[in-house]
Scaffold this active site. Structure first.
Site, PDB file in Angstrom:
ATOM      1  N   LYS A   1     -23.153  -7.094 114.090  1.00 19.57           N
ATOM      2  CA  LYS A   1     -22.570  -8.222 113.373  1.00 19.57           C
ATOM      3  C   LYS A   1     -22.983  -8.157 111.909  1.00 19.57           C
ATOM      4  CE  LYS A   1     -22.204 -13.282 113.902  1.00 19.57           C
ATOM      5  NZ  LYS A   1     -22.611 -14.434 114.735  1.00 19.57           N
TER       6      LYS A   1
ATOM      7  N   SER B   1     -18.948 -17.306 116.651  1.00 18.03           N
ATOM      8  CA  SER B   1     -18.738 -16.602 115.407  1.00 18.03           C
ATOM      9  C   SER B   1     -18.811 -15.074 115.521  1.00 18.03           C
ATOM     10  CB  SER B   1     -19.767 -17.052 114.371  1.00 18.03           C
ATOM     11  OG  SER B   1     -21.068 -16.728 114.795  1.00 18.03           O
TER      12      SER B   1
ATOM     13  N   SER C   1     -22.353 -18.496 119.920  1.00 17.67           N
ATOM     14  CA  SER C   1     -21.612 -17.490 119.142  1.00 17.67           C
ATOM     15  C   SER C   1     -21.627 -16.079 119.706  1.00 17.67           C
ATOM     16  CB  SER C   1     -22.122 -17.450 117.704  1.00 17.67           C
ATOM     17  OG  SER C   1     -21.587 -18.521 116.982  1.00 17.67           O
TER      18      SER C   1
END
Lengths: 97, 484
Positions: free
Chosen positions: B80, B155, B179
């Site tokens: 990420k 996310s 997330s």
């Protein structure tokens, strides 16, 4: 409901420019969110004082002796490279006073 | 041998690499080709690193020399865009860090490099991890690989979509309120949020520091299990890292699970699940999942997590409060994007106003409100107390049952744009995932089937939650559920 002036004050406190149009949008959204989250006050009615004030996470400062520093200047170049405005090994800032 | 990416796991790749069926370089080339084909449409990656093949050749050399070969040697992994790798760009999905280059390594990237894992690139995310759809990225929208008209969740939407579309074998995301688990559920893959403090956060760009935890995503439970075992551990550079002996019973527990898992009791928080806003299809899928476990011989028990209803409200107080403090560091002076101003104050206002996106600014404003002297007691203090009530509820329930089962999300993946202008509807998609962050307990999302929608099959997931340090139970239940 939250006032327009309150939104402007919050923007000032958090050092963020927001447009007049956004003040209106944020006012509406933040008002709705604050209304939703205020139900949290219901949850605390069920617990005793001891539970409500307990420190579950055993919060304590994690400290170490101030010894064995890394080699001086080891990260300086990489860190200074990230500064938007610099003069040699100094970071340049606008006039403060 | 021909590499079939859709059929690989971490364990299988390790075996193939050691046997010499294919090299890490060949495997990486296959992933790069697949990224080339699909990334334009899915947009899981913000950047694919230019040194992937170089990393792969180093892994092959490790394997050839049989030196320090670990379970992650040669494993292609996506990170990420909020996990730092020295010398590489990292932007947290924000314009304020558009050209920021990490001056140091996160502890996890050191661990990955040390093992010879192959870091493929950085994946798209909601700006500063604020969102549940990846639509808040400043760089573009990631699509759900199962239906490109829908969101991948967020996310960590890029990390989940990359694994689902075989653009990475495994990935890392971060989970502040769901997330990792929510996008894993939307994309039909496995996502784990470890116990708070299990993975080092040194070098993770912070959002809500009492909630954030890095977690792995993979196609099987075993993939996430291997990642967990290799990456957890105390780190003196992270003051919230768990002590080294926290998992001392982990191996013993695993052995016991292999003998007596069927004696464990699954708790079902019925009043939390059967409520307004939860799709009928999700409920049906959940009942089917439950039946499957009962047919396996598990005992289930209805449990009361009475105050879980308040977890989302507590979360949307604690999180923005921490956001407003954490994001104060972006000032246009030390690093990141910068706007000119007549004086220092104007520079702050212009920089932060221009480069923070709308969701980020809204959360900063709310956090500032909640922490202001007039409202602190009404909101923040109350949320802290509610958090204690929720933790205490979990502790009581875990005296009666071993794990708690619920759907991961109240709906399948929603359409792009559907919730972006209604923050509360968007927040509601984390209703089942947020409690684990509030309490700090570990939780995993496991694919539980599909629901048909307009000719597309949309994945659903179920979530197991366990007591602190009991990831072993999550893996044992997850593997049984997926017949691994």
């Amino acid at each position: 409901m939250i006032e327009r002036e309150t939104i402007k004050t919050l923007a000032r406190l958090s050092r963020m420019e927001i447009s007049e149009k956004e003040v209106g949008v944020f006012r509406k959204e933040i008002g709705a969110i604050l209304e939703y989250v205020s139900q949290v006050q219901e949850a605390t009615k069920t617990g005793g004082k001891e539970l409500l004030e307990k420190d579950f996470f055993l919060i304590e400062n994690v400290i170490r002796e101030d010894i064995e520093p890394h080699e001086s200047g080891l990260f300086s170049k990489e860190i200074l490279q990230q500064a938007p405005d610099r003069e040699g090994d100094f970071i340049r800032v606008p006039k403060i006073l | 041998m021909k590499i079939d990416l859709s059929n690989l796991t971490v364990k299988k790749v390790s075996e193939h690499l050691l046997k010499g069926d294919f090299s890490a370089e060949e495997l990486s080339e296959a992933y790069l080709q697949n990224i080339d084909i699909h990334n334009t449409e899915v947009f899981a990656y913000l950047e694919v690193f230019e040194d992937v093949l170089k990393q792969a050749r180093a892994a092959d050399e490790k394997i050839r020399q049989q030196k320090k070969v670990g379970h992650l040697t040669g494993i292609p992994i996506a990170l990420k865009d909020n996990i730092m790798i020295k010398g590489k760009k990292v932007s947290a999905g924000s314009k304020i860090l558009e050209d920021f280059v990490s001056p140091y390594d996160s502890t996890l990237s050191v661990k990955l490099r040390h093992q010879g894992a192959i870091m493929l690139g950085r994946t798209n995310m909601d700006e500063f991890a604020m969102g549940s759809s990846t639509e808040n990225s400043a760089y573009g929208i990631t699509k759900n690989p199962h239906d490109i008209k829908r969101v991948p969740g967020g996310s960590s939407g890029g990390s989940a979509a990359a694994v689902a579309k075989n653009m990475a074998l495994v990935s890392l995301g971060s989970d502040t309120g769901g997330s990792v688990r929510q996008p894993a559920s939307f994309c039909g893959v496995v996502g784990l949020k470890p116990t708070y403090g299990a993975f080092s956060r040194n070098g993770l760009i912070a959002m809500g520091s009492s909630l954030d935890q890095i977690g792995p995503i993979g196609k099987t439970v075993s993939c996430t299990e291997i990642m967990f075992e290799e990456l957890q551990g105390h780190d003196s550079s992270d003051s919230t890292s768990l002590p080294g002996n926290f998992y001392k019973d982990y191996q013993k527990n695993k052995k016991e699970n292999s003998k007596n898992l069927k004696e464990k009791v699954i708790g079902i928080p019925v009043s939390l699940i059967e409520r307004e806003g939860v799709d009928e299809e999700v409920l049906k899928n959940f009942r089917d999942s439950l039946k499957k476990l009962k047919d396996e011989g598990f005992k289930t028990k209805e449990v009361d997590l009475l105050n879980m209803h308040y977890a989302l409200a507590a979360y949307y107080i604690i999180m923005p409060a921490e956001v407003s403090a954490n994001l104060a560091r972006f000032d246009g002076i030390k690093y990141g994007a910068s706007q000119k101003g007549a004086d220092l104050m104007e520079k702050y206002f212009k920089t932060r106003g221009k480069y923070f996106g709308k969701e980020v600014r809204r959360r900063i404003l709310i956090g500032t409100y909640i922490l202001s002297s007039g409202y602190y007691d009404e909101y923040y203090s109350q949320a802290r107390k509610a958090r204690n009530v929720i933790i205490s509820d979990f502790q009581e329930v875990f005296e009666e049952v071993d794990v708690i089962l619920s759907p991961t999300t109240p709906t399948p993946a929603f359409a792009l744009g559907e919730k972006i202008s209604d923050p509360i509807a968007m927040y509601f998609s984390d209703i089942f995932t947020v409690p684990a962050n509030i309490a700090g307990v570990p939780a995993i999302s496991i694919p539980s089937g599909f629901v048909e929608n307009e000719g597309k099959k949309l994945p659903l997931g179920v979530q197991f939650v366990a007591p602190y340090a009991r990831e072993d139970l999550l893996f044992a239940f997850g593997k049984l559920f997926l017949n691994e």
